[in-house]
Design a protein around this motif. Structure first.
Motif, mmCIF file in Angstrom:
data_model
loop_
_atom_site.group_PDB
_atom_site.id
_atom_site.type_symbol
_atom_site.label_atom_id
_atom_site.label_comp_id
_atom_site.label_asym_id
_atom_site.label_seq_id
_atom_site.Cartn_x
_atom_site.Cartn_y
_atom_site.Cartn_z
ATOM 1 N N ARG A 267 -4.468 20.693 -42.869
ATOM 2 C CA ARG A 267 -5.663 19.839 -42.960
ATOM 3 C C ARG A 267 -6.318 19.766 -41.597
ATOM 4 O O ARG A 267 -5.650 19.864 -40.567
ATOM 5 C CB ARG A 267 -5.295 18.418 -43.416
ATOM 6 N N GLU A 268 -7.613 19.542 -41.631
ATOM 7 C CA GLU A 268 -8.391 19.340 -40.411
ATOM 8 C C GLU A 268 -9.410 18.260 -40.726
ATOM 9 O O GLU A 268 -10.106 18.338 -41.741
ATOM 10 C CB GLU A 268 -9.094 20.644 -40.035
ATOM 11 N N ILE A 269 -9.451 17.230 -39.882
ATOM 12 C CA ILE A 269 -10.414 16.148 -40.098
ATOM 13 C C ILE A 269 -11.211 15.935 -38.818
ATOM 14 O O ILE A 269 -10.838 16.444 -37.748
ATOM 15 C CB ILE A 269 -9.726 14.831 -40.531
ATOM 16 N N GLU A 270 -12.284 15.174 -38.942
ATOM 17 C CA GLU A 270 -13.083 14.817 -37.780
ATOM 18 C C GLU A 270 -13.163 13.295 -37.696
ATOM 19 O O GLU A 270 -13.392 12.624 -38.703
ATOM 20 C CB GLU A 270 -14.475 15.424 -37.889
ATOM 21 N N VAL B 122 -8.760 7.791 -32.995
ATOM 22 C CA VAL B 122 -8.168 9.122 -33.146
ATOM 23 C C VAL B 122 -6.644 9.007 -33.243
ATOM 24 O O VAL B 122 -6.013 9.694 -34.042
ATOM 25 C CB VAL B 122 -8.609 10.067 -32.007
ATOM 26 N N VAL B 123 -6.055 8.131 -32.435
ATOM 27 C CA VAL B 123 -4.600 7.891 -32.514
ATOM 28 C C VAL B 123 -4.226 7.504 -33.937
ATOM 29 O O VAL B 123 -3.302 8.079 -34.540
ATOM 30 C CB VAL B 123 -4.156 6.788 -31.521
ATOM 31 N N ASP B 124 -4.934 6.533 -34.496
ATOM 32 C CA ASP B 124 -4.641 6.072 -35.855
ATOM 33 C C ASP B 124 -4.817 7.196 -36.873
ATOM 34 O O ASP B 124 -3.995 7.361 -37.772
ATOM 35 C CB ASP B 124 -5.529 4.877 -36.215
ATOM 36 N N ALA B 125 -5.875 7.995 -36.713
ATOM 37 C CA ALA B 125 -6.117 9.110 -37.625
ATOM 38 C C ALA B 125 -5.013 10.162 -37.507
ATOM 39 O O ALA B 125 -4.588 10.732 -38.518
ATOM 40 C CB ALA B 125 -7.482 9.733 -37.343
ATOM 41 N N MET B 126 -4.536 10.426 -36.293
ATOM 42 C CA MET B 126 -3.448 11.387 -36.100
ATOM 43 C C MET B 126 -2.196 10.936 -36.843
ATOM 44 O O MET B 126 -1.558 11.726 -37.550
ATOM 45 C CB MET B 126 -3.136 11.554 -34.609
ATOM 46 N N LEU B 127 -1.863 9.663 -36.691
ATOM 47 C CA LEU B 127 -0.651 9.144 -37.332
ATOM 48 C C LEU B 127 -0.817 9.049 -38.847
ATOM 49 O O LEU B 127 0.137 9.305 -39.596
ATOM 50 C CB LEU B 127 -0.268 7.803 -36.711
ATOM 51 N N ASP B 128 -2.025 8.725 -39.306
ATOM 52 C CA ASP B 128 -2.307 8.713 -40.749
ATOM 53 C C ASP B 128 -2.169 10.124 -41.321
ATOM 54 O O ASP B 128 -1.555 10.321 -42.368
ATOM 55 C CB ASP B 128 -3.713 8.188 -41.039
ATOM 56 N N LEU B 129 -2.759 11.098 -40.635
ATOM 57 C CA LEU B 129 -2.719 12.488 -41.093
ATOM 58 C C LEU B 129 -1.285 13.000 -41.151
ATOM 59 O O LEU B 129 -0.913 13.736 -42.063
ATOM 60 C CB LEU B 129 -3.569 13.358 -40.165
ATOM 61 N N ALA B 130 -0.473 12.574 -40.197
ATOM 62 C CA ALA B 130 0.935 12.973 -40.174
ATOM 63 C C ALA B 130 1.744 12.257 -41.245
ATOM 64 O O ALA B 130 2.870 12.657 -41.539
ATOM 65 C CB ALA B 130 1.538 12.678 -38.805
ATOM 66 N N GLY B 131 1.188 11.180 -41.788
ATOM 67 C CA GLY B 131 1.931 10.387 -42.770
ATOM 68 C C GLY B 131 3.149 9.737 -42.139
ATOM 69 O O GLY B 131 4.183 9.569 -42.782
#
Length: 176
Positions: free
Chosen positions: A158-161, A37-46
Motif C-alpha cells: 500500500r501507498e498513501i499520502e 504522518v507518524v499516526d498514519a505510519m502506525l495505522d498503515l502498519a496495523g
C-alpha cells in the motif's frame, strides 16, 4: 595572559577535532516526522498491543513513543547520541520512559529479526542498502513502513499520502 589564552584556544581546537574525528558520519540528516504522518505510519502498519516495533533512525523518538502508546513493545535505534538523549527526554515527558527503549547504534548492525513492525524515515540510498538486510533478517509477514521513500523495485503493498507526504507499506514475503 595572552599565552594562557592561546593555550586554551589550541586545547579547544584540538579537543574539538578529536571529538569530530570520533563521531560516526550520519547517513541521514535529522528531519522530524510530523505527528499526522507518524499516526498514519502506525495505522498503515496495523500496529497493536504486544507488537515488537523497531524504528531505525529514530531521531527524537516520536514514532517509538506513539507506538508504545498503542501498546507496542517499542525500540528506537539512532547513531546520533544527541537524538538518543532527546528521545529519552521525550519519553520521560510522555510518561513512557519505562515502556520504550532507545539504543545508540548503527541500524546496519542492529538485529531487528524479532520485529513485527519496522518503521523508517531514511534516504532512498539507505533504504536500498537496508533492503537486503530486511529480506534476510526479518520474518515473513513483518510489516515495514517508510515515510517518504520507497525501496526501489520492491513494490509496496500500500501507498498513501498524508498532507503531501507519502507513506509506504511492505510485507516481508516468504523466503524462496
Amino acid at each position: 595572559m595572552k599565552t594562557l589564552r592561546n593555550f586554551l584556544v589550541v586545547l579547544f581546537v584540538l579537543g574539538g577535532l578529536q571529538t569530530f574525528a570520533q563521531t560516526k558520519e550520519l547517513d541521514v540528516p535529522y528531519v522530524p516526522t510530523n505527528q499526522a504522518v507518524v499516526d498514519a505510519m502506525l495505522d498503515l502498519a496495523g500496529i497493536k498491543s504486544g507488537d515488537i516495533h523497531y524504528d531505525l533512525g529514530c531521531g527524537d523518538g516520536r514514532i517509538v513513543i506513539s507506538a508504545a502508546k498503542r501498546g507496542a513493545i517499542a525500540t528506537g535505534i539512532d547513531l546520533d547520541p544527541q537524538r538518543i538523549k532527546e528521545a529519552n527526554a521525550n519519553a520521560q515527558v510522555a510518561g513512557l520512559a519505562d515502556k520504550v527503549k532507545f539504543i545508540e547504534g548503527d541500524l546496519f548492525d542492529f538485529d531487528s529479526s524479532k520485529a513485527d513492525v519496522l518503521t523508517l524515515y531514511l534516504l532512498p540510498s539507505v533504504n536500498l542498502k537496508l533492503r537486503p538486510k530486511i529480506m534476510e533478517e526479518l520474518r515473513p509477514g513483518t510489516r515495514v513502513v517508510s515515510h517518504a521513500f520507497d525501496m526501489g523495485d520492491w513494490e509496496p503493498e500500500r501507498e498513501i499520502e498524508v498532507g503531501g507526504d507519502k507513506v509506504f507499506l511492505w510485507i516481508v514475503p516468504e523466503k524462496e
